[in-house]
Design an enzyme around this catalytic site. Sequence first.
Site, mmCIF file in Angstrom:
data_model
loop_
_atom_site.group_PDB
_atom_site.id
_atom_site.type_symbol
_atom_site.label_atom_id
_atom_site.label_comp_id
_atom_site.label_asym_id
_atom_site.label_seq_id
_atom_site.Cartn_x
_atom_site.Cartn_y
_atom_site.Cartn_z
ATOM 1 N N ARG A 6 -4.150 2.649 18.787
ATOM 2 C CA ARG A 6 -3.735 1.251 18.712
ATOM 3 C C ARG A 6 -3.088 0.722 19.980
ATOM 4 O O ARG A 6 -3.145 -0.486 20.229
ATOM 5 C CB ARG A 6 -2.807 1.030 17.501
ATOM 6 N N ASP A 47 3.655 0.356 12.597
ATOM 7 C CA ASP A 47 2.545 -0.467 12.103
ATOM 8 C C ASP A 47 2.724 -1.945 12.417
ATOM 9 O O ASP A 47 1.776 -2.732 12.303
ATOM 10 C CB ASP A 47 2.383 -0.293 10.587
ATOM 11 N N LYS A 90 0.833 -1.193 0.000
ATOM 12 C CA LYS A 90 0.000 0.000 0.000
ATOM 13 C C LYS A 90 0.874 1.253 0.000
ATOM 14 O O LYS A 90 0.607 2.214 -0.732
ATOM 15 C CB LYS A 90 -0.912 -0.038 1.233
#
Length: 413
Positions: A322, A290, A21
């Site tokens: 997160r 991430d 991505k």
Amino acid sequence: MKTARILPRTLAGTVTPPPSKSQAHRLLIAAALSGGISTLSHVAFSQDIAATRDCLTAMGASFVEQGPGVVEIHGLGWSIPQAGPYPIFDCGESGSTLRFLIPLALTVHGGGAFTGRGRLMERPQTPYFRLFEEKGIFYRLEGGILTVKGQLTPGVYALPGDVSSQFITGLLYALPLLEGDSDIVLTSPLESGDYVTMTLRALERFGVAVEARENGWHVPGGQRYRACDGAVEGDWSNAGFWYAAQSLGCPVDIAGLDPDSAQGDKRIAGFARAMEEAGDLTLDVRQCPDLVPPLAAMAALRAGRKTSIVNAGRLRIKESDRLATVTEVLTALGAEIKEGPDDLVIAGKEKLPGGVTVSGHNDHRIAMMAAIAAIRCEQPVCITGADCVKKSYPDFWRHYQQLGGQVTLEETV
């Protein structure tokens, strides 16, 4: 909205993660800025990549799908900025789309209106706002719509390096198009530098030169993007979940990854090896935040050993907070995890009880983390909002099933 019901099973087989991505955003933007026609292959239009395509279309480029995963991009070229009302750019939930294209909207059209969904328009844009105030560029964020008006001018653009590198990337795309030279100057050490390296490689492929300096980059003006053909490489970020499956005892082979990639998340391979070692472990994720969800799943099932995941504070401004959602979901599954201001400390167990329903928190990486952790749960696990994986990995559930995962997806209200 869908709920995934997972019966714990060991996964096995070969899986190819989706195209990157991060690289796809960058290549599509560079192709759209060229004055010619570029063809890119191995492109997957996840929700985030579709958002970038749609915004570039609003900017004046056009896209023609030539077959599965192959797209022809007709660049908008460089004449005068288009007249008429400012474009509206719907960025969906993609932070990359929003931050990459704000400077380009000013450069190409003299402004635009940006919208989004979920938490996107709440995510901070302060580095741009400070620059706009210095440069006399109008901006207003109201009712979930960010409006910008004005023209970027050559000069010095000072940015902190310890915020999202997406701000740096946005400027790196726009500044070469200005008539004069510019400099991006970092006022603090750079984090997530690998993402900037990905940007610089994309610019080079499309004929744009940027010179590295001790504390930033010198960007010569008056440049033009040249059309270029290429392919998007495999995504190390999403591969992290299959590395996590391996660490939980699943004989899964991961195909389609470039070991020489500039993607910072290829660190997952080294982290996975470190997870296999005896004793407590500290993982610094400053350059690859991430990876925290798959790493947390691995750590939760690293029996008898403690794992500290540090320098992860920027995860609080992602699709979800997160650090909080990783803690909530893994705790619900039965993990022992302590959340700090910018870290997680996880005491590993042999298995987790499971037998609960957890929320995907409209966050693709949280939903995938829960699915991987379910492999070593004693009871079934349900994940609500499971279709949020479409943001980056639309085929995740299909791949999970192909590897032998017992998952059913049910529509819920």
